[in-house]
Design a protein around this motif. Structure first.
Motif, PDB file in Angstrom:
ATOM      1  N   ASP A 184       4.137  -9.265  -7.075  1.00 34.90           N
ATOM      2  CA  ASP A 184       5.062 -10.391  -7.026  1.00 34.90           C
ATOM      3  C   ASP A 184       6.459  -9.848  -7.325  1.00 34.90           C
ATOM      4  N   PHE A 185       7.319  -9.790  -6.302  1.00 36.54           N
ATOM      5  CA  PHE A 185       8.652  -9.215  -6.478  1.00 36.54           C
ATOM      6  C   PHE A 185       9.530 -10.088  -7.372  1.00 36.54           C
ATOM      7  N   LEU A 186       9.097 -11.348  -7.616  1.00 32.08           N
ATOM      8  CA  LEU A 186       9.862 -12.222  -8.501  1.00 32.08           C
ATOM      9  C   LEU A 186       9.481 -11.947  -9.956  1.00 32.08           C
ATOM     10  N   SER A 187       8.182 -11.985 -10.269  1.00 35.65           N
ATOM     11  CA  SER A 187       7.751 -11.839 -11.666  1.00 35.65           C
ATOM     12  C   SER A 187       7.446 -10.397 -12.035  1.00 35.65           C
ATOM     13  N   GLY A 188       7.172  -9.564 -11.037  1.00 37.51           N
ATOM     14  CA  GLY A 188       6.803  -8.174 -11.326  1.00 37.51           C
ATOM     15  C   GLY A 188       5.317  -7.989 -11.535  1.00 37.51           C
ATOM     16  N   ALA A 189       4.550  -9.088 -11.500  1.00 35.09           N
ATOM     17  CA  ALA A 189       3.119  -8.966 -11.742  1.00 35.09           C
ATOM     18  C   ALA A 189       2.434  -8.231 -10.596  1.00 35.09           C
ATOM     19  N   SER A 190       1.470  -7.403 -10.962  1.00 35.19           N
ATOM     20  CA  SER A 190       0.715  -6.642  -9.976  1.00 35.19           C
ATOM     21  C   SER A 190      -0.747  -7.057 -10.068  1.00 35.19           C
ATOM     22  N   VAL A 191      -1.315  -7.462  -8.945  1.00 38.64           N
ATOM     23  CA  VAL A 191      -2.692  -7.954  -8.930  1.00 38.64           C
ATOM     24  C   VAL A 191      -3.513  -7.073  -8.001  1.00 38.64           C
ATOM     25  N   PRO A 192      -4.594  -6.451  -8.491  1.00 41.00           N
ATOM     26  CA  PRO A 192      -5.411  -5.644  -7.585  1.00 41.00           C
ATOM     27  C   PRO A 192      -5.917  -6.500  -6.425  1.00 41.00           C
ATOM     28  N   VAL A 193      -5.918  -5.910  -5.266  1.00 39.95           N
ATOM     29  CA  VAL A 193      -6.288  -6.636  -4.056  1.00 39.95           C
ATOM     30  C   VAL A 193      -7.808  -6.786  -3.975  1.00 39.95           C
ATOM     31  N   PRO A 194      -8.315  -8.033  -3.765  1.00 37.05           N
ATOM     32  CA  PRO A 194      -9.750  -8.137  -3.538  1.00 37.05           C
ATOM     33  C   PRO A 194     -10.057  -7.554  -2.164  1.00 37.05           C
ATOM     34  N   SER A 195     -10.925  -6.586  -2.104  1.00 45.52           N
ATOM     35  CA  SER A 195     -11.206  -5.920  -0.830  1.00 45.52           C
ATOM     36  C   SER A 195     -12.719  -5.777  -0.701  1.00 45.52           C
ATOM     37  N   PRO A 196     -13.199  -5.385   0.486  1.00 47.58           N
ATOM     38  CA  PRO A 196     -14.638  -5.168   0.631  1.00 47.58           C
ATOM     39  C   PRO A 196     -15.153  -4.207  -0.441  1.00 47.58           C
ATOM     40  N   ALA A 197     -14.269  -3.262  -0.848  1.00 50.47           N
ATOM     41  CA  ALA A 197     -14.679  -2.290  -1.855  1.00 50.47           C
ATOM     42  C   ALA A 197     -15.056  -2.974  -3.163  1.00 50.47           C
ATOM     43  N   ALA A 255       0.865  -1.180   0.000  1.00 54.57           N
ATOM     44  CA  ALA A 255       0.000   0.000   0.000  1.00 54.57           C
ATOM     45  C   ALA A 255       0.896   1.223   0.000  1.00 54.57           C
ATOM     46  N   TRP A 256       0.364   2.325  -0.479  1.00 54.19           N
ATOM     47  CA  TRP A 256       1.159   3.553  -0.484  1.00 54.19           C
ATOM     48  C   TRP A 256       0.215   4.708  -0.210  1.00 54.19           C
ATOM     49  N   GLN A 257       0.769   5.821   0.266  1.00 51.04           N
ATOM     50  CA  GLN A 257      -0.098   6.895   0.717  1.00 51.04           C
ATOM     51  C   GLN A 257       0.679   8.210   0.732  1.00 51.04           C
ATOM     52  N   ALA A 258      -0.030   9.303   0.737  1.00 53.09           N
ATOM     53  CA  ALA A 258       0.583  10.621   0.877  1.00 53.09           C
ATOM     54  C   ALA A 258      -0.423  11.531   1.556  1.00 53.09           C
ATOM     55  N   GLY A 259       0.061  12.466   2.348  1.00 55.55           N
ATOM     56  CA  GLY A 259      -0.842  13.377   3.040  1.00 55.55           C
ATOM     57  C   GLY A 259      -0.114  14.642   3.439  1.00 55.55           C
ATOM     58  N   THR A 260      -0.871  15.581   3.956  1.00 56.59           N
ATOM     59  CA  THR A 260      -0.263  16.850   4.371  1.00 56.59           C
ATOM     60  C   THR A 260      -0.528  17.155   5.844  1.00 56.59           C
ATOM     61  N   ASP A 261      -1.348  16.317   6.515  1.00 51.27           N
ATOM     62  CA  ASP A 261      -1.651  16.575   7.930  1.00 51.27           C
ATOM     63  C   ASP A 261      -0.553  16.006   8.833  1.00 51.27           C
ATOM     64  N   PHE A 262      -0.223  16.760   9.853  1.00 51.02           N
ATOM     65  CA  PHE A 262       0.734  16.286  10.849  1.00 51.02           C
ATOM     66  C   PHE A 262       0.107  16.420  12.235  1.00 51.02           C
ATOM     67  N   THR A 263       0.373  15.439  13.104  1.00 50.83           N
ATOM     68  CA  THR A 263      -0.025  15.591  14.504  1.00 50.83           C
ATOM     69  C   THR A 263       1.216  15.359  15.358  1.00 50.83           C
ATOM     70  N   GLY A 264       1.531  16.333  16.197  1.00 51.28           N
ATOM     71  CA  GLY A 264       2.715  16.236  17.044  1.00 51.28           C
ATOM     72  C   GLY A 264       3.994  16.045  16.249  1.00 51.28           C
ATOM     73  N   GLY A 265       4.081  16.681  15.082  1.00 51.75           N
ATOM     74  CA  GLY A 265       5.292  16.595  14.282  1.00 51.75           C
ATOM     75  C   GLY A 265       5.425  15.322  13.466  1.00 51.75           C
ATOM     76  N   ALA A 266       4.448  14.399  13.586  1.00 50.03           N
ATOM     77  CA  ALA A 266       4.497  13.141  12.834  1.00 50.03           C
ATOM     78  C   ALA A 266       3.312  13.078  11.868  1.00 50.03           C
ATOM     79  N   PRO A 267       3.445  12.259  10.806  1.00 46.69           N
ATOM     80  CA  PRO A 267       2.342  12.172   9.830  1.00 46.69           C
ATOM     81  C   PRO A 267       0.988  11.903  10.485  1.00 46.69           C
ATOM     82  N   THR A 324      -2.238  -2.781  -3.616  1.00 44.95           N
ATOM     83  CA  THR A 324      -2.247  -3.834  -4.629  1.00 44.95           C
ATOM     84  C   THR A 324      -1.433  -4.992  -4.070  1.00 44.95           C
ATOM     85  N   SER A 325      -1.303  -6.030  -4.857  1.00 48.30           N
ATOM     86  CA  SER A 325      -0.457  -7.144  -4.463  1.00 48.30           C
ATOM     87  C   SER A 325       0.604  -7.275  -5.553  1.00 48.30           C
TER      88      SER A 325
END
Ligand SMILES: *[C@@H]1O[C@H](CO)[C@@H](O)[C@H](O)[C@H]1NC(C)=O
Ligand SMILES: *[C@@H]1O[C@H](CO)[C@@H](O)[C@H](O)[C@H]1NC(C)=O
Ligand SMILES: *[C@@H]1O[C@H](CO)[C@@H](O)[C@H](O)[C@H]1NC(C)=O
Ligand SMILES: *[C@@H]1O[C@H](CO)[C@@H](O)[C@H](O)[C@H]1NC(C)=O
Ligand SMILES: *[C@@H]1O[C@H](CO)[C@@H](O)[C@H](O)[C@H]1NC(C)=O
Length: 300
Positions: A187-200, A158-170, A184-185
């Motif tokens: 595979d560091f061996l093959s490089g394949a990327s598979v969308p994660v099945p999620s409740p969404a 997972a990856w993320q970005a934001g601009t809010d800080f609390t107490g000097g930390a993200p 996503t999911s």
């Protein structure tokens, strides 16, 4: 009437302008790193303009990663592996941001165990042999050498970005798309990327079914029945205006349901990461535009 048609044509033009491009090139290939670091594979992640580069070492089950993402210098960025499940809870996360006192870019690792986590530097559930981060050209880059948990090459990331800080930390990040789609999911061996099945995606499936049903009912049943009724009743009794009332009611109901189905289709289309069903999308937009022009004419 003229303004109505103009509006429809303008709407169609706007749709075509904002449709996703036909081919999304892997922008990651052209990226370079400081100290001439080179990686064997890369993947342009689906949202937030992030990329992941890595080299997997089968001999010891480690992988060297470089994660790059655009962000203001005043914001924070994060990259995570979740060894147990998908989603935020259990994410072993590396954060990078400018330290508020020293002004240098620092890396902090945290295991996220609740939805309001306190970001403090702690050991992850797997070894991180080496880590660093830098900021340049409007992007943060996190470098790390990690021991892939369970010695498995396929991991939920997972990856993320934001601009809010609390107490000097993200602090928090936006809770709408695209931020919630940043996992996503890989595979560091093959490089394949598979969308994660999620409740969404269960929710997506339900919405897809509703989209199908609404459009079948509108375009496939009510609108054609309205046309047939008009022809049939009119031929039985050409002088009575009944045919027109039945026709108008059917077409109005059909059109309203059609609008709902079309809108849901657009929503699904805008949410599907990097996947565009071009034929389906273009036909839907053309059909919808013609139907709308006809409604414009008939309501005069
Ligand atoms: C793992 O193996 C690679 C390649 O052999 C080496 O460069 C790296 O230093 C090793 N990492 C650890 C933590 O042993
Ligand atoms: C990790 O798996 C690789 C093969 O996938 C194997 O060669 C290696 O010995 C394993 N390493 C550890 C530490 O279990
Ligand atoms: C993190 O792990 C290292 C090495 O395993 C250990 O020396 C250190 O005490 C740990 N730190 C914390 C905060 O647990
Ligand atoms: C850790 O990363 C730094 C900077 O990328 C590099 O100079 C150093 O050799 C790395 N150390 C290990 C043990 O891989
Ligand atoms: C920043 O951009 C310049 C010019 O586009 C490029 O030469 C440089 O390598 C970039 N720096 C990094 C760290 O990517």
């Amino acid at each position: 009437m003229d303004t109505c048609i103009h509006r429809v044509l303008l709407t169609c033009l706007l749709f075509s302008l904002f449709s996703p491009p036909f081919v999304s090139a892997q922008v990651c290939v052209s990226e370079t790193f400081s100290s001439n670091k080179l990686y064997a594979s890369c993947n342009s992640l689906t949202v937030l303009g992030a990329t992941l580069h890595w080299t997997y070492h089968p001999s010891n089950g480690t992988t060297d990663v470089a994660y790059r993402i655009q962000q203001a210098a005043t914001g924070w960025v994060a990259w995570a592996i979740n060894p147990k499940m998908t989603g935020m809870l259990g994410s072993n996360t590396l954060f990078a941001y400018h330290d508020s006192t020293s002004g240098v870019v620092k890396v902090v690792s945290t295991v996220i165990n609740d939805y309001m986590p306190t970001v403090r530097d702690e050991n992850l559930t797997f070894a991180v042999h080496n880590r660093s981060a830098e900021y340049s050209n409007g992007t943060y880059t996190i470098y790390a050498s990690i021991q892939l948990p369970g010695n498995k090459t396929t991991q939920n990331i997972a990856w993320q970005a934001g601009t809010d800080f609390t107490g000097g930390a993200p602090g928090g990040h936006n809770l709408g798309p695209p931020n919630v789609l940043a996992s996503t999911s890989i595979d560091f061996l093959s490089g394949a990327s598979v969308p994660v099945p999620s409740p969404a995606s269960d929710n997506r499936l339900r919405q897809k079914n509703i989209h199908g049903i609404l459009n079948t009912v509108a375009w496939g049943i009510i609108l054609p029945v309205g046309v047939l009724k008009a022809r049939y009743i009119k031929s039985l009794n050409p002088s009575s205006p009944a045919w027109f009332h039945v026709h108008k009611t059917c077409q109005s109901i059909g059109y309203i349901i059609g609008v709902a189905g079309f809108a849901l289709g657009l929503k699904l289309g805008s949410e599907s990461k990097g996947i565009t069903h071009h034929g389906h999308r273009i036909m839907a937009i053309v059909l919808f535009c013609f139907a709308t022009i006809q409604v414009c004419f008939s309501s005069l």
